[in-house]
Write a protein that holds these residues in place. Structure first.
Motif, PDB file in Angstrom:
ATOM      1  N   LEU A   1       0.831  -1.207   0.000  1.00  0.00           N
ATOM      2  CA  LEU A   1       0.000   0.000   0.000  1.00  0.00           C
ATOM      3  C   LEU A   1       0.862   1.253   0.000  1.00  0.00           C
ATOM      4  O   LEU A   1       0.569   2.211  -0.721  1.00  0.00           O
ATOM      5  CB  LEU A   1      -0.956   0.007   1.189  1.00  0.00           C
ATOM      6  CG  LEU A   1      -2.201  -0.849   1.014  1.00  0.00           C
ATOM      7  CD1 LEU A   1      -2.937  -0.998   2.342  1.00  0.00           C
ATOM      8  CD2 LEU A   1      -3.130  -0.244  -0.039  1.00  0.00           C
ATOM      9  N   ARG A   2       1.909   1.256   0.786  1.00  0.00           N
ATOM     10  CA  ARG A   2       2.809   2.421   0.800  1.00  0.00           C
ATOM     11  C   ARG A   2       3.437   2.643  -0.568  1.00  0.00           C
ATOM     12  O   ARG A   2       3.551   3.776  -1.030  1.00  0.00           O
ATOM     13  CB  ARG A   2       3.868   2.253   1.883  1.00  0.00           C
ATOM     14  CG  ARG A   2       3.315   2.475   3.267  1.00  0.00           C
ATOM     15  CD  ARG A   2       4.386   2.361   4.332  1.00  0.00           C
ATOM     16  NE  ARG A   2       3.836   2.731   5.639  1.00  0.00           N
ATOM     17  CZ  ARG A   2       4.224   2.208   6.777  1.00  0.00           C
ATOM     18  NH1 ARG A   2       5.185   1.292   6.813  1.00  0.00           N
ATOM     19  NH2 ARG A   2       3.669   2.601   7.910  1.00  0.00           N
ATOM     20  N   ASP A   3       3.847   1.566  -1.226  1.00  0.00           N
ATOM     21  CA  ASP A   3       4.389   1.684  -2.584  1.00  0.00           C
ATOM     22  C   ASP A   3       3.345   2.230  -3.551  1.00  0.00           C
ATOM     23  O   ASP A   3       3.642   3.072  -4.405  1.00  0.00           O
ATOM     24  CB  ASP A   3       4.902   0.335  -3.083  1.00  0.00           C
ATOM     25  CG  ASP A   3       6.221  -0.075  -2.455  1.00  0.00           C
ATOM     26  OD1 ASP A   3       6.903   0.782  -1.838  1.00  0.00           O
ATOM     27  OD2 ASP A   3       6.576  -1.268  -2.570  1.00  0.00           O
ATOM     28  N   ALA A   4       2.117   1.731  -3.436  1.00  0.00           N
ATOM     29  CA  ALA A   4       1.040   2.198  -4.310  1.00  0.00           C
ATOM     30  C   ALA A   4       0.755   3.672  -4.078  1.00  0.00           C
ATOM     31  O   ALA A   4       0.540   4.431  -5.035  1.00  0.00           O
ATOM     32  CB  ALA A   4      -0.213   1.359  -4.087  1.00  0.00           C
ATOM     33  N   ILE A   5       0.760   4.099  -2.831  1.00  0.00           N
ATOM     34  CA  ILE A   5       0.526   5.505  -2.504  1.00  0.00           C
ATOM     35  C   ILE A   5       1.626   6.371  -3.101  1.00  0.00           C
ATOM     36  O   ILE A   5       1.348   7.439  -3.669  1.00  0.00           O
ATOM     37  CB  ILE A   5       0.415   5.702  -0.978  1.00  0.00           C
ATOM     38  CG1 ILE A   5      -0.875   5.062  -0.466  1.00  0.00           C
ATOM     39  CG2 ILE A   5       0.482   7.183  -0.603  1.00  0.00           C
ATOM     40  CD1 ILE A   5      -0.927   4.870   1.044  1.00  0.00           C
ATOM     41  N   THR A   6       2.867   5.907  -3.009  1.00  0.00           N
ATOM     42  CA  THR A   6       3.980   6.649  -3.603  1.00  0.00           C
ATOM     43  C   THR A   6       3.785   6.803  -5.106  1.00  0.00           C
ATOM     44  O   THR A   6       3.976   7.892  -5.662  1.00  0.00           O
ATOM     45  CB  THR A   6       5.315   5.934  -3.300  1.00  0.00           C
ATOM     46  OG1 THR A   6       5.518   5.926  -1.886  1.00  0.00           O
ATOM     47  CG2 THR A   6       6.484   6.629  -3.972  1.00  0.00           C
ATOM     48  N   GLY A   7       3.371   5.732  -5.766  1.00  0.00           N
ATOM     49  CA  GLY A   7       3.131   5.794  -7.211  1.00  0.00           C
ATOM     50  C   GLY A   7       1.990   6.720  -7.568  1.00  0.00           C
ATOM     51  O   GLY A   7       2.096   7.532  -8.502  1.00  0.00           O
ATOM     52  N   GLU A   8       0.906   6.620  -6.841  1.00  0.00           N
ATOM     53  CA  GLU A   8      -0.243   7.494  -7.106  1.00  0.00           C
ATOM     54  C   GLU A   8       0.122   8.943  -6.834  1.00  0.00           C
ATOM     55  O   GLU A   8      -0.293   9.843  -7.571  1.00  0.00           O
ATOM     56  CB  GLU A   8      -1.448   7.080  -6.257  1.00  0.00           C
ATOM     57  CG  GLU A   8      -1.990   5.707  -6.539  1.00  0.00           C
ATOM     58  CD  GLU A   8      -2.606   5.530  -7.915  1.00  0.00           C
ATOM     59  OE1 GLU A   8      -2.969   6.539  -8.557  1.00  0.00           O
ATOM     60  OE2 GLU A   8      -2.731   4.375  -8.345  1.00  0.00           O
ATOM     61  N   ASN A   9       0.900   9.177  -5.790  1.00  0.00           N
ATOM     62  CA  ASN A   9       1.312  10.541  -5.468  1.00  0.00           C
ATOM     63  C   ASN A   9       2.125  11.144  -6.613  1.00  0.00           C
ATOM     64  O   ASN A   9       1.918  12.299  -6.986  1.00  0.00           O
ATOM     65  CB  ASN A   9       2.118  10.568  -4.167  1.00  0.00           C
ATOM     66  CG  ASN A   9       2.260  11.967  -3.643  1.00  0.00           C
ATOM     67  OD1 ASN A   9       1.278  12.630  -3.360  1.00  0.00           O
ATOM     68  ND2 ASN A   9       3.492  12.419  -3.511  1.00  0.00           N
ATOM     69  N   TYR A  10       3.024  10.362  -7.182  1.00  0.00           N
ATOM     70  CA  TYR A  10       3.806  10.841  -8.325  1.00  0.00           C
ATOM     71  C   TYR A  10       2.879  11.190  -9.494  1.00  0.00           C
ATOM     72  O   TYR A  10       3.039  12.239 -10.131  1.00  0.00           O
ATOM     73  CB  TYR A  10       4.829   9.787  -8.759  1.00  0.00           C
ATOM     74  CG  TYR A  10       5.478  10.134 -10.071  1.00  0.00           C
ATOM     75  CD1 TYR A  10       6.443  11.134 -10.143  1.00  0.00           C
ATOM     76  CD2 TYR A  10       5.094   9.504 -11.248  1.00  0.00           C
ATOM     77  CE1 TYR A  10       7.014  11.480 -11.360  1.00  0.00           C
ATOM     78  CE2 TYR A  10       5.657   9.843 -12.464  1.00  0.00           C
ATOM     79  CZ  TYR A  10       6.617  10.835 -12.517  1.00  0.00           C
ATOM     80  OH  TYR A  10       7.168  11.191 -13.730  1.00  0.00           O
TER      81      TYR A  10
END
Length: 67
Positions: A11-20
């Motif tokens: 989830l943290r990785d996904a959030i980082t990707g979505e944030n970008y």
């Protein structure tokens, strides 16, 4: 192979990707389209940016339930 992490890590990785996508990628795409005079493309990029922001919020909400 350590390609798949824990649910929290994923989830943290996904959030980082979505944030970008929200804060950089689609924002810059919309700005470039506006600069090029393509209002339709700019509007579409802004729409997609909003969709990605919803994804980010959903992932953040899920992460919050897990911590």
């Amino acid at each position: 192979a350590e390609l798949v992490g824990t649910d929290v890590e994923n989830l943290r990785d996904a959030i980082t990707g979505e944030n970008y996508e929200v804060e950089t990628m689609y924002k810059e795409f919309a700005e470039a389209a506006t600069k090029a005079g393509d209002a339709d493309a700019a509007a579409r990029f802004r729409e997609v940016r909003g969709d990605e922001a919803k994804h980010r919020a959903a992932f953040e909400s899920m992460l919050g339930t897990m911590l």
